[in-house]
Design an enzyme around this catalytic site. Structure first.
Site, PDB file in Angstrom:
ATOM      1  N   LYS A  24      -6.827 -10.416  -8.883  1.00 55.20           N
ATOM      2  CA  LYS A  24      -7.966 -10.412  -7.958  1.00 55.20           C
ATOM      3  C   LYS A  24      -9.066  -9.475  -8.443  1.00 55.20           C
ATOM      4  CE  LYS A  24      -8.109 -10.194  -3.318  1.00 55.20           C
ATOM      5  NZ  LYS A  24      -7.705  -9.976  -1.924  1.00 55.20           N
TER       6      LYS A  24
ATOM      7  N   LYS B 100     -12.073  -3.425  -6.554  1.00 57.50           N
ATOM      8  CA  LYS B 100     -12.849  -2.194  -6.724  1.00 57.50           C
ATOM      9  C   LYS B 100     -12.071  -1.163  -7.516  1.00 57.50           C
ATOM     10  CE  LYS B 100     -10.924  -0.236  -2.627  1.00 57.50           C
ATOM     11  NZ  LYS B 100     -10.517  -0.889  -1.414  1.00 57.50           N
TER      12      LYS B 100
ATOM     13  N   LYS C  34       0.816  -1.216   0.000  1.00 59.33           N
ATOM     14  CA  LYS C  34       0.000   0.000   0.000  1.00 59.33           C
ATOM     15  C   LYS C  34       0.851   1.267   0.000  1.00 59.33           C
ATOM     16  CE  LYS C  34      -4.375  -1.541   1.965  1.00 59.33           C
ATOM     17  NZ  LYS C  34      -5.411  -1.246   2.975  1.00 59.33           N
TER      18      LYS C  34
END
Ligand code: TRP
Length: 346
Positions: free
Chosen positions: A207, A210, A115
């Site tokens: 994956k 969103k 991240k």
């Protein structure tokens, strides 16, 4: 080792629209846990702000995750549904854990590295300390079981390390305050099911996410039936018919993903699905998948849209859940304060 009452805790971040991956990997399993455990399900808004969140979006996403919980069948009266920031004990315990966890432990966290990316100097301190807050979420309720995706396994291991170090470092004080030989349980992750990792409908090696720019890569929980059908029709496949056995899915990520989604939606194994559809063309299999997905997801989307029209109702459920969560969290924190040696009024 002391005995702890069995209790489930899990959290979902209110960031971005919920999709099939969130449903099959988390929410559907939360629903199933209700029959066996006392469950606490938390919308982790304090974790969300470890990266920038638009305030209006954060509030509406918090309500949307709550609506998804309810629409999927979580019962907020028998169990507890609330948002993290309403129970300040999470943040208080996280501070103590900031002083228990070692820099070396957090430096190993792969999610932080992903991240934070290249610009680490500019990542928030909150993003770095994220796993300590997560440990506090779980341990403030002394939860014994946590359903999570594979990607959260390392954070659960850290939670156990924190519990163990707390139990060890303060062992004398824990005993002296009447808590026996361990104050925090060593929480078990519950990972499993045929589709804990739902992949993109456009690329079976990535994956479902969103943040994928293509909306065709994912099924959103609020998608109406015609959108669900369109997206599965356009989903990437390969030219071969379906294999009859699971081994035949090796090296066929898109086929594997669609079979996994079918199995998870129907609550059967992939082997079961292939026994029925082995040898079938994708066109046949996809129509069955669309029927199944619309049957299972359609009512959830409808209920989410209905709930979205009444935010006051959602907020009342969150307030009630927060109050009941606090009733469990507060005594934990009082005991922690006594154990650590913080003077408090009684
Ligand atoms: N980190 C989890 C995720 O991104 C969310 C989370 C926060 C959580 N606190 C938790 C999950 C406690 C389980 C238990 O998916």
């Amino acid at each position: 080792m002391a005995q702890f009452t069995e209790r489930v805790f899990s959290g979902v971040q209110p960031t971005g629209n919920l999709h099939l991956g969130n449903y099959l990997g988390a929410i559907k399993r939360f629903v199933e846990m209700q029959a066996r455990y006392d469950c606490i399900y938390c919308v982790v808004d304090m974790h969300a702000i470890t990266v920038w969140q638009d305030p209006k979006e954060l509030a509406s996403q918090t309500r949307e995750v709550t609506a998804a919980f309810l629409a999927a069948g979580i019962d907020p009266r028998r169990h507890i549904v609330f948002n993290q920031s309403q129970v300040s004990e999470h943040a208080e315990l996280a501070w103590v854990f900031n002083c228990v966890a070692r820099l070396g432990w957090l430096n190993r966290m792969t999610q932080f590295k992903e991240k934070a990316g290249k610009d680490r100097e500019n990542a928030s301190v909150g993003l770095y300390a994220y796993p300590n807050l997560m440990a506090a979420d779980i341990l403030v309720y002394r939860a014994t079981h946590v359903p999570v995706g594979e990607d959260q396994k390392q954070h659960l291991e850290l939670t156990r390390d924190i519990a163990q170090k707390f139990n060890n470092d303060w062992s004398e004080s824990i005993a002296a305050h009447g808590h026996g030989d361990a104050f925090f349980p060593l929480t078990e992750p519950l990972i499993g099911g045929p589709a804990t990792r739902v992949m993109s409908l456009r690329d079976g090696t990535r994956k479902m996410s969103k943040s994928d720019p293509s909306d065709y890569s994912r099924i959103n929980l609020t998608d109406p039936p015609d959108a669900i059908a369109q997206k599965f029709k356009k989903a990437k496949t390969d030219p071969e018919p379906l294999p009859s056995e699971e081994a035949g899915l090796a090296g066929r990520p898109e086929a594997d993903n669609l079979v996994g989604i079918f199995a998870a939606l129907k609550d059967v194994t992939k082997a079961n699905v292939l026994r029925e559809y082995g040898g079938a063309q994708f066109s046949t299999f996809k129509s069955a998948l669309i029927d199944l997905a619309v049957t299972k997801l359609g009512p959830i989307g409808t209920e989410m849209r209905r709930l979205a029209a009444d935010p006051g109702h959602i907020d009342a459920i969150l307030a009630d859940g927060a109050e009941r969560a606090r009733a469990i969290a507060r005594p934990t924190l009082e005991a922690v304060k006594d154990i650590v040696g913080f003077v408090r009024s009684r």
